[in-house]
Design a protein around this motif. Sequence first.
Motif, PDB file in Angstrom:
ATOM      1  N   PHE A  68       0.653  -1.181  -0.030  1.00 21.16           N
ATOM      2  CA  PHE A  68       0.003   0.089  -0.093  1.00 21.16           C
ATOM      3  C   PHE A  68       0.760   1.167  -0.024  1.00 21.16           C
ATOM      4  CE2 PHE A  68      -2.848   3.090   2.072  1.00 21.16           C
ATOM      5  CZ  PHE A  68      -3.816   3.163   0.957  1.00 21.16           C
ATOM      6  N   ILE A  69       1.109   1.897  -1.223  1.00 18.13           N
ATOM      7  CA  ILE A  69       1.559   3.171  -1.292  1.00 18.13           C
ATOM      8  C   ILE A  69       3.223   2.879  -1.146  1.00 18.13           C
ATOM      9  CG2 ILE A  69       2.062   5.508  -0.649  1.00 18.13           C
ATOM     10  CD1 ILE A  69      -1.040   5.713  -0.138  1.00 18.13           C
ATOM     11  N   SER A  70       3.866   2.592   0.060  1.00 20.61           N
ATOM     12  CA  SER A  70       5.142   2.285   0.589  1.00 20.61           C
ATOM     13  C   SER A  70       5.365   1.072   0.533  1.00 20.61           C
ATOM     14  CB  SER A  70       5.392   2.968   1.871  1.00 20.61           C
ATOM     15  OG  SER A  70       6.776   2.477   2.002  1.00 20.61           O
ATOM     16  N   PRO A  71       6.494   0.600  -0.018  1.00 20.43           N
ATOM     17  CA  PRO A  71       7.095  -1.061  -0.057  1.00 20.43           C
ATOM     18  C   PRO A  71       6.995  -1.440   1.522  1.00 20.43           C
ATOM     19  CG  PRO A  71       8.376   0.378  -1.613  1.00 20.43           C
ATOM     20  CD  PRO A  71       7.198   1.219  -1.027  1.00 20.43           C
ATOM     21  N   ALA A  72       7.039  -0.659   2.339  1.00 22.19           N
ATOM     22  CA  ALA A  72       7.298  -0.933   3.760  1.00 22.19           C
ATOM     23  C   ALA A  72       6.069  -1.279   4.446  1.00 22.19           C
ATOM     24  CB  ALA A  72       8.146   0.155   4.331  1.00 22.19           C
ATOM     25  N   LEU A  73       4.781  -0.949   3.930  1.00 21.85           N
ATOM     26  CA  LEU A  73       3.546  -1.439   4.145  1.00 21.85           C
ATOM     27  C   LEU A  73       3.140  -2.661   3.373  1.00 21.85           C
ATOM     28  CD1 LEU A  73       1.474  -1.009   6.337  1.00 21.85           C
ATOM     29  CD2 LEU A  73       0.450   0.799   5.001  1.00 21.85           C
ATOM     30  N   GLY A  74       3.020  -3.785   3.848  1.00 17.87           N
ATOM     31  CA  GLY A  74       2.255  -4.848   3.039  1.00 17.87           C
ATOM     32  C   GLY A  74       1.009  -5.314   3.210  1.00 17.87           C
ATOM     33  N   LEU A  75       0.168  -4.013   2.665  1.00 19.44           N
ATOM     34  CA  LEU A  75      -1.089  -4.050   2.764  1.00 19.44           C
ATOM     35  C   LEU A  75      -1.757  -3.968   1.407  1.00 19.44           C
ATOM     36  CD1 LEU A  75      -3.997  -3.889   4.133  1.00 19.44           C
ATOM     37  CD2 LEU A  75      -3.650  -1.591   4.543  1.00 19.44           C
ATOM     38  N   GLU A  76      -2.319  -5.043   1.089  1.00 21.74           N
ATOM     39  CA  GLU A  76      -2.623  -5.022  -0.195  1.00 21.74           C
ATOM     40  C   GLU A  76      -3.915  -4.401  -0.834  1.00 21.74           C
ATOM     41  OE1 GLU A  76      -3.474  -8.366  -4.170  1.00 21.74           O
ATOM     42  OE2 GLU A  76      -2.021  -8.958  -2.345  1.00 21.74           O
ATOM     43  N   ALA A  77      -4.033  -3.489  -1.534  1.00 25.43           N
ATOM     44  CA  ALA A  77      -5.153  -2.888  -2.223  1.00 25.43           C
ATOM     45  C   ALA A  77      -5.213  -2.610  -3.504  1.00 25.43           C
ATOM     46  CB  ALA A  77      -5.345  -1.617  -1.386  1.00 25.43           C
ATOM     47  N   ARG A  78      -5.256  -3.757  -4.336  1.00 24.97           N
ATOM     48  CA  ARG A  78      -4.877  -3.635  -5.777  1.00 24.97           C
ATOM     49  C   ARG A  78      -5.683  -2.896  -6.509  1.00 24.97           C
ATOM     50  NH1 ARG A  78      -2.707  -8.703  -9.238  1.00 24.97           N
ATOM     51  NH2 ARG A  78      -1.264  -8.673  -7.827  1.00 24.97           N
ATOM     52  N   LEU A  79      -6.995  -3.111  -6.409  1.00 22.32           N
ATOM     53  CA  LEU A  79      -8.097  -2.538  -7.331  1.00 22.32           C
ATOM     54  C   LEU A  79      -8.131  -1.163  -7.136  1.00 22.32           C
ATOM     55  CD1 LEU A  79     -10.470  -2.728  -9.507  1.00 22.32           C
ATOM     56  CD2 LEU A  79     -11.817  -3.396  -7.681  1.00 22.32           C
ATOM     57  N   LEU A  80      -8.060  -0.588  -6.018  1.00 18.65           N
ATOM     58  CA  LEU A  80      -8.083   0.749  -5.271  1.00 18.65           C
ATOM     59  C   LEU A  80      -6.933   1.687  -5.892  1.00 18.65           C
ATOM     60  CD1 LEU A  80      -9.325   3.116  -3.785  1.00 18.65           C
ATOM     61  CD2 LEU A  80      -7.921   2.438  -1.972  1.00 18.65           C
ATOM     62  N   GLN A  81      -5.811   1.207  -5.756  1.00 18.53           N
ATOM     63  CA  GLN A  81      -4.572   1.960  -6.294  1.00 18.53           C
ATOM     64  C   GLN A  81      -4.176   1.594  -7.614  1.00 18.53           C
ATOM     65  OE1 GLN A  81      -1.306   1.765  -2.841  1.00 18.53           O
ATOM     66  NE2 GLN A  81      -1.898  -0.399  -3.261  1.00 18.53           N
ATOM     67  N   VAL A  82      -4.592   0.817  -8.349  1.00 18.87           N
ATOM     68  CA  VAL A  82      -4.590   0.639  -9.917  1.00 18.87           C
ATOM     69  C   VAL A  82      -5.599   1.420 -10.507  1.00 18.87           C
ATOM     70  CG1 VAL A  82      -4.702  -0.776 -11.816  1.00 18.87           C
ATOM     71  CG2 VAL A  82      -3.595  -1.568  -9.876  1.00 18.87           C
ATOM     72  N   ALA A  83      -6.977   1.705  -9.920  1.00 16.70           N
ATOM     73  CA  ALA A  83      -7.799   2.490 -10.569  1.00 16.70           C
ATOM     74  C   ALA A  83      -7.544   3.906 -10.407  1.00 16.70           C
ATOM     75  CB  ALA A  83      -9.160   2.195  -9.850  1.00 16.70           C
ATOM     76  N   LEU A  84      -6.936   4.226  -9.310  1.00 16.52           N
ATOM     77  CA  LEU A  84      -6.512   5.546  -8.698  1.00 16.52           C
ATOM     78  C   LEU A  84      -5.395   6.130  -9.761  1.00 16.52           C
ATOM     79  CD1 LEU A  84      -6.991   5.862  -4.841  1.00 16.52           C
ATOM     80  CD2 LEU A  84      -8.374   6.869  -6.664  1.00 16.52           C
ATOM     81  N   GLY A  85      -4.534   5.150  -9.971  1.00 21.97           N
ATOM     82  CA  GLY A  85      -3.443   5.632 -10.834  1.00 21.97           C
ATOM     83  C   GLY A  85      -3.565   5.526 -12.091  1.00 21.97           C
ATOM     84  N   PHE A  86      -4.207   4.890 -12.598  1.00 16.02           N
ATOM     85  CA  PHE A  86      -4.641   5.084 -14.162  1.00 16.02           C
ATOM     86  C   PHE A  86      -5.786   6.160 -14.561  1.00 16.02           C
ATOM     87  CE2 PHE A  86      -3.448   0.447 -14.815  1.00 16.02           C
ATOM     88  CZ  PHE A  86      -2.517   0.602 -16.163  1.00 16.02           C
ATOM     89  N   LEU A  87      -6.373   6.335 -13.345  1.00 11.92           N
ATOM     90  CA  LEU A  87      -7.283   7.669 -13.742  1.00 11.92           C
ATOM     91  C   LEU A  87      -6.443   8.955 -13.757  1.00 11.92           C
ATOM     92  CD1 LEU A  87     -10.310   6.909 -11.385  1.00 11.92           C
ATOM     93  CD2 LEU A  87     -10.420   7.278 -14.011  1.00 11.92           C
TER      94      LEU A  87
END
Length: 370
Positions: free
Chosen positions: A123-142
């Motif tokens: 999640f945002i930082s490689p140091a935080l192993g919290l998966e939120a694939r759909l949210l982050q990929v959607a925000l990133g592509f938008l």
Amino acid sequence: MDAPPRRRSIARLVGPAALVAAVLFGAIGTARAHEEYVVDEEREVAAGEFLREALTDPLVVGPLLAGALVVLAAIGSYLAVRPAQRDVAAFRAAMREYTAYVPWLLRISIGIPLIGAGFGGYFISPALGLEARLLQVALGFLLLFGLATRLVALLTLAAYLVGLAIDSVLLLQLEFVPGTLAIALLGGGRPSGDHVLQRVAGASGTVYGRFDPIYDYARDFQERIEPYRAFLPTIVRVGLGCTFVSLGLGQKLLRPGIALAVVDRYDLTAVVPAGPELWVLGAGLSEVGLGLALLVGFFTRASAATAIGVFTLTLFALPDDPVLAHVSLFGLASALLITGSGPYAVDGWLERYGADRGADEPDADVSGTA
């Protein structure tokens, strides 16, 4: 006499901004470091003990003082002589030509790390192993396509703040705050999907224009927010400055054990013949100094260029450090090369002082973008 409305509105922002800064810096002591990307364990070293021993060692204090004196002498000499003013003016004029691309630069600087985080399983930082694939990929592509840009930027900021409340390790990506705020201020710019749709909706007789529900509202909002675009460089440099100060303190000066582990892992004392303590103190103080220079807007473009150099050296010196973790930093620093310091900066006073002395006045810094 009452203060002007614009000044009163700025004054109302000072209190909340100071509170946010205090909260962020108060959490520095609990934040993990970028070095955690490349080392698994840190030495058991108390910050107070490390600083006490290092600052009483002549082999550490001597080079640090010598380096500080060299930097101060170079700055003083430049301010006294002010060489190559026409070159400086030409450089700023060249940077102004890239103004229209600042929104696009900021969008990819936040969008690409978000997509990488989504597919990387953190999640945002490689140091935080919290998966939120759909949210982050959607925000990133938008953000990359520039669709509903301001709304998406604010949603990204909200997601970051929620993650920060869950784990303070996200202070490692503090640059997401000024980055998303800057995007929300500027909008999509060009090229972007928002710009294309706005042009189609505003064209006479288009079918899409009859059904577009937000064109008029978006145009009115852009007119209202236009006066505040001048503060874009201020937002970016203050945010980037806070990031550097946070990293210098949280990674090195207040947590020397992890930094010493990095020095050992990559045998940095063989690269530059200096003791581990000097490596850690030198790097930490340099980052804090660079951050403070950005915070007050002192030699902003030079500081931004130095920041890019620091990021580049880090990527070569620490090959295990994930590149995506630095893309947003590269983007913000690059944006400052284009915009300069903006309002409320020492650079503005230095320019006026130079003009009063009869020096060639450089081109004004870019304060906003289209």
